[in-house]
Design a protein around this motif. Sequence first.
Motif, PDB file in Angstrom:
ATOM      1  N   ARG A  66      -2.460  -0.211 -22.599  1.00 14.36           N
ATOM      2  CA  ARG A  66      -3.466   0.839 -22.633  1.00 14.36           C
ATOM      3  C   ARG A  66      -3.151   1.694 -21.414  1.00 14.36           C
ATOM      4  O   ARG A  66      -3.938   2.635 -21.173  1.00 14.36           O
ATOM      5  CB  ARG A  66      -4.765   0.550 -22.899  1.00 14.36           C
ATOM      6  N   SER A  67      -2.385   1.080 -20.499  1.00 14.82           N
ATOM      7  CA  SER A  67      -2.040   1.800 -19.006  1.00 14.82           C
ATOM      8  C   SER A  67      -3.545   2.108 -18.276  1.00 14.82           C
ATOM      9  O   SER A  67      -3.683   2.789 -17.684  1.00 14.82           O
ATOM     10  CB  SER A  67      -1.422   3.234 -19.082  1.00 14.82           C
ATOM     11  N   ALA A  68      -4.545   1.037 -18.343  1.00 13.88           N
ATOM     12  CA  ALA A  68      -5.770   0.902 -17.778  1.00 13.88           C
ATOM     13  C   ALA A  68      -5.568   0.982 -16.238  1.00 13.88           C
ATOM     14  O   ALA A  68      -4.973   0.208 -15.699  1.00 13.88           O
ATOM     15  CB  ALA A  68      -6.593  -0.057 -18.150  1.00 13.88           C
ATOM     16  N   ASN A  69      -6.225   1.807 -15.601  1.00 10.73           N
ATOM     17  CA  ASN A  69      -6.074   2.024 -14.270  1.00 10.73           C
ATOM     18  C   ASN A  69      -6.935   0.985 -13.413  1.00 10.73           C
ATOM     19  O   ASN A  69      -6.537   0.478 -12.306  1.00 10.73           O
ATOM     20  CB  ASN A  69      -6.395   3.652 -13.828  1.00 10.73           C
ATOM     21  N   ASP A  70      -8.087   0.671 -13.953  1.00  3.47           N
ATOM     22  CA  ASP A  70      -8.941  -0.234 -13.210  1.00  3.47           C
ATOM     23  C   ASP A  70      -8.359  -1.447 -13.187  1.00  3.47           C
ATOM     24  O   ASP A  70      -8.386  -2.304 -12.233  1.00  3.47           O
ATOM     25  CB  ASP A  70     -10.392  -0.141 -13.912  1.00  3.47           C
ATOM     26  N   ALA A  71      -7.873  -1.865 -14.357  1.00  9.16           N
ATOM     27  CA  ALA A  71      -7.079  -3.306 -14.316  1.00  9.16           C
ATOM     28  C   ALA A  71      -5.781  -3.339 -13.449  1.00  9.16           C
ATOM     29  O   ALA A  71      -5.726  -4.332 -12.800  1.00  9.16           O
ATOM     30  CB  ALA A  71      -6.442  -3.359 -15.919  1.00  9.16           C
ATOM     31  N   SER A  73      -5.692  -1.670 -10.637  1.00  8.49           N
ATOM     32  CA  SER A  73      -6.197  -1.534  -9.250  1.00  8.49           C
ATOM     33  C   SER A  73      -6.716  -3.157  -8.843  1.00  8.49           C
ATOM     34  O   SER A  73      -6.415  -3.665  -7.667  1.00  8.49           O
ATOM     35  CB  SER A  73      -7.575  -0.963  -9.123  1.00  8.49           C
ATOM     36  N   ALA A  74      -7.230  -3.763  -9.961  1.00  3.53           N
ATOM     37  CA  ALA A  74      -7.748  -5.205  -9.719  1.00  3.53           C
ATOM     38  C   ALA A  74      -6.425  -6.049  -9.437  1.00  3.53           C
ATOM     39  O   ALA A  74      -6.604  -6.954  -8.539  1.00  3.53           O
ATOM     40  CB  ALA A  74      -8.215  -5.770 -10.811  1.00  3.53           C
ATOM     41  N   LEU A  75      -5.351  -5.961 -10.352  1.00  2.00           N
ATOM     42  CA  LEU A  75      -4.017  -6.809  -9.894  1.00  2.00           C
ATOM     43  C   LEU A  75      -3.163  -6.331  -8.725  1.00  2.00           C
ATOM     44  O   LEU A  75      -2.892  -7.301  -8.085  1.00  2.00           O
ATOM     45  CB  LEU A  75      -3.318  -6.656 -11.221  1.00  2.00           C
ATOM     46  N   TRP A  76      -3.436  -4.975  -8.528  1.00  3.88           N
ATOM     47  CA  TRP A  76      -2.738  -4.487  -7.345  1.00  3.88           C
ATOM     48  C   TRP A  76      -3.434  -5.427  -5.919  1.00  3.88           C
ATOM     49  O   TRP A  76      -2.774  -5.808  -5.087  1.00  3.88           O
ATOM     50  CB  TRP A  76      -3.143  -3.072  -7.058  1.00  3.88           C
ATOM     51  N   ARG A  91      12.808  -9.470  -4.142  1.00  6.42           N
ATOM     52  CA  ARG A  91      13.336 -10.683  -4.831  1.00  6.42           C
ATOM     53  C   ARG A  91      13.983 -10.226  -6.249  1.00  6.42           C
ATOM     54  O   ARG A  91      14.813 -10.699  -6.550  1.00  6.42           O
ATOM     55  CB  ARG A  91      12.209 -11.683  -5.072  1.00  6.42           C
ATOM     56  N   LEU A  92      13.507  -8.974  -6.550  1.00  5.82           N
ATOM     57  CA  LEU A  92      13.762  -8.598  -7.860  1.00  5.82           C
ATOM     58  C   LEU A  92      15.101  -7.782  -7.962  1.00  5.82           C
ATOM     59  O   LEU A  92      15.442  -7.280  -8.859  1.00  5.82           O
ATOM     60  CB  LEU A  92      12.780  -8.028  -8.730  1.00  5.82           C
ATOM     61  N   GLY A  93      15.614  -7.272  -6.799  1.00  7.59           N
ATOM     62  CA  GLY A  93      16.620  -6.427  -6.353  1.00  7.59           C
ATOM     63  C   GLY A  93      16.502  -5.068  -6.388  1.00  7.59           C
ATOM     64  O   GLY A  93      17.608  -4.330  -6.343  1.00  7.59           O
ATOM     65  N   LEU A  94      15.384  -4.847  -6.271  1.00  9.12           N
ATOM     66  CA  LEU A  94      14.981  -3.424  -5.923  1.00  9.12           C
ATOM     67  C   LEU A  94      15.148  -2.848  -4.723  1.00  9.12           C
ATOM     68  O   LEU A  94      14.560  -3.754  -3.650  1.00  9.12           O
ATOM     69  CB  LEU A  94      13.792  -2.865  -6.497  1.00  9.12           C
ATOM     70  N   LYS A  95      15.913  -1.840  -4.148  1.00 11.25           N
ATOM     71  CA  LYS A  95      16.395  -1.389  -3.081  1.00 11.25           C
ATOM     72  C   LYS A  95      15.710  -0.132  -2.432  1.00 11.25           C
ATOM     73  O   LYS A  95      15.768   0.507  -1.363  1.00 11.25           O
ATOM     74  CB  LYS A  95      17.816  -1.580  -2.808  1.00 11.25           C
ATOM     75  N   GLU A  96      14.984   0.696  -3.206  1.00 12.20           N
ATOM     76  CA  GLU A  96      14.431   1.869  -3.165  1.00 12.20           C
ATOM     77  C   GLU A  96      13.139   2.058  -3.619  1.00 12.20           C
ATOM     78  O   GLU A  96      12.752   3.272  -3.845  1.00 12.20           O
ATOM     79  CB  GLU A  96      15.532   2.856  -3.803  1.00 12.20           C
ATOM     80  N   THR A  97      12.278   1.151  -3.751  1.00 10.97           N
ATOM     81  CA  THR A  97      11.030   1.228  -4.104  1.00 10.97           C
ATOM     82  C   THR A  97       9.997   0.840  -2.888  1.00 10.97           C
ATOM     83  O   THR A  97      10.405  -0.323  -2.432  1.00 10.97           O
ATOM     84  CB  THR A  97      10.709   0.540  -5.487  1.00 10.97           C
ATOM     85  N   THR A  98       9.138   1.455  -2.595  1.00  8.42           N
ATOM     86  CA  THR A  98       8.113   1.444  -1.675  1.00  8.42           C
ATOM     87  C   THR A  98       6.740   1.394  -1.947  1.00  8.42           C
ATOM     88  O   THR A  98       6.480   2.671  -2.412  1.00  8.42           O
ATOM     89  CB  THR A  98       8.463   2.104  -0.197  1.00  8.42           C
ATOM     90  N   GLY A  99       6.087   0.352  -1.630  1.00 13.44           N
ATOM     91  CA  GLY A  99       4.530   0.294  -2.474  1.00 13.44           C
ATOM     92  C   GLY A  99       3.572   1.745  -1.733  1.00 13.44           C
ATOM     93  O   GLY A  99       3.881   1.661  -0.466  1.00 13.44           O
ATOM     94  N   GLY A 100       2.786   1.946  -2.587  1.00 11.88           N
ATOM     95  CA  GLY A 100       1.821   3.252  -2.053  1.00 11.88           C
ATOM     96  C   GLY A 100       0.891   2.557  -1.076  1.00 11.88           C
ATOM     97  O   GLY A 100       0.642   1.247  -0.927  1.00 11.88           O
ATOM     98  N   GLU A 101       0.292   3.466  -0.107  1.00  6.37           N
ATOM     99  CA  GLU A 101      -0.422   3.184   0.810  1.00  6.37           C
ATOM    100  C   GLU A 101      -1.988   2.558   0.597  1.00  6.37           C
ATOM    101  O   GLU A 101      -2.370   3.206  -0.626  1.00  6.37           O
ATOM    102  CB  GLU A 101      -0.712   4.097   1.910  1.00  6.37           C
ATOM    103  N   GLY A 102      -2.433   1.685   0.965  1.00  2.41           N
ATOM    104  CA  GLY A 102      -3.953   1.242   0.551  1.00  2.41           C
ATOM    105  C   GLY A 102      -4.108   1.051  -0.737  1.00  2.41           C
ATOM    106  O   GLY A 102      -3.345   0.215  -1.569  1.00  2.41           O
ATOM    107  N   THR A 103      -4.866   1.635  -1.535  1.00  2.00           N
ATOM    108  CA  THR A 103      -5.346   1.530  -3.073  1.00  2.00           C
ATOM    109  C   THR A 103      -4.286   2.455  -3.765  1.00  2.00           C
ATOM    110  O   THR A 103      -4.591   2.322  -4.913  1.00  2.00           O
ATOM    111  CB  THR A 103      -6.656   1.845  -3.223  1.00  2.00           C
ATOM    112  N   LEU A 104      -3.586   3.309  -3.230  1.00  2.00           N
ATOM    113  CA  LEU A 104      -2.780   4.245  -4.280  1.00  2.00           C
ATOM    114  C   LEU A 104      -1.612   3.774  -4.613  1.00  2.00           C
ATOM    115  O   LEU A 104      -0.368   4.143  -4.320  1.00  2.00           O
ATOM    116  CB  LEU A 104      -2.717   5.418  -3.141  1.00  2.00           C
ATOM    117  N   TRP A 105      -1.739   2.809  -5.538  1.00  2.77           N
ATOM    118  CA  TRP A 105      -0.569   2.174  -6.249  1.00  2.77           C
ATOM    119  C   TRP A 105       0.327   3.102  -7.027  1.00  2.77           C
ATOM    120  O   TRP A 105       1.670   3.124  -7.130  1.00  2.77           O
ATOM    121  CB  TRP A 105      -1.076   0.867  -7.076  1.00  2.77           C
ATOM    122  N   GLY A 106      -0.296   4.339  -7.352  1.00  2.00           N
ATOM    123  CA  GLY A 106       0.633   5.199  -8.184  1.00  2.00           C
ATOM    124  C   GLY A 106       1.556   6.068  -7.301  1.00  2.00           C
ATOM    125  O   GLY A 106       2.280   6.648  -7.937  1.00  2.00           O
ATOM    126  N   LEU A 107       0.974   6.060  -6.042  1.00  2.00           N
ATOM    127  CA  LEU A 107       1.978   6.891  -5.144  1.00  2.00           C
ATOM    128  C   LEU A 107       3.104   5.820  -4.636  1.00  2.00           C
ATOM    129  O   LEU A 107       3.869   6.360  -3.570  1.00  2.00           O
ATOM    130  CB  LEU A 107       1.220   7.527  -3.955  1.00  2.00           C
TER     131      LEU A 107
END
Length: 232
Positions: A66-71, A73-76, A91-107
């Motif tokens: 369902r693409s639930a954002n609260d879920a 955030s909990a797993l983030w 570990r998964l071989g991604l080279k150009e992906t950088t996690g969003g700052e703080g709680t902003l996983w979508g960024l």
Amino acid sequence: MAHVARVSVAVLDLGSGETVSRGDGVFVTASTVKLDILAALLLGAQDAGRELTGAERSYAEAMIVRSANDAASALWDGIGRAAGLDAANARLGLKETTGGEGTLWGLTRTTAPDRLALLRQVFGPDSELDAASRAYVRGLMEQVVPEQAWGVPTAADGGTAWAVKNGWLPRGATGLWVVHSTGYVRTGGRDCLVAALSDGNTTRERGVTLVEAAVRHALTDRDGASPARRRR
């Protein structure tokens, strides 16, 4: 001057191993990062020699189906936010992906080739994820609610399976939309992984239209041949 949206698409033919990509650039992930979050969660569970808890499974299902954002955030928080995501993606071989700052996983920031690399970990035979984890992720992606089954699934051969995780996000500074579609599709008798990323869309609907056109164009050229056969 008229505004022009940006799009980047990458395709992998699972049968031949050949790929094609069109366009480039770095994009914010929006909700496509939920697939990374789940992969990181599963890697952590594998390392600990444990199954996911009931709460984790409930969050994972809501986050992917369902693409639930609260879920998400909990797993983030559960994976250690950006640091945990970045470690898992390395570990998964991604080279150009950088996690969003703080709680902003979508960024979280990424590229189409990195989305394809993650999909290969889920749908390909060689993966840091074990067989049970891969099957679990695929199963959730195959159950995405109908209103979110746009993008990659629209290229599927009639009656065949597909699996998808899309993302969409209006940018506050511009009002323009990020719209992405990533997943697996059987098309033209071939099993393909596809990642189509776009931004600068004036509406979500225009973004969906752009992404679907990019998917079709990348999968099939004008004479019906597969561009993915052109190079390895």
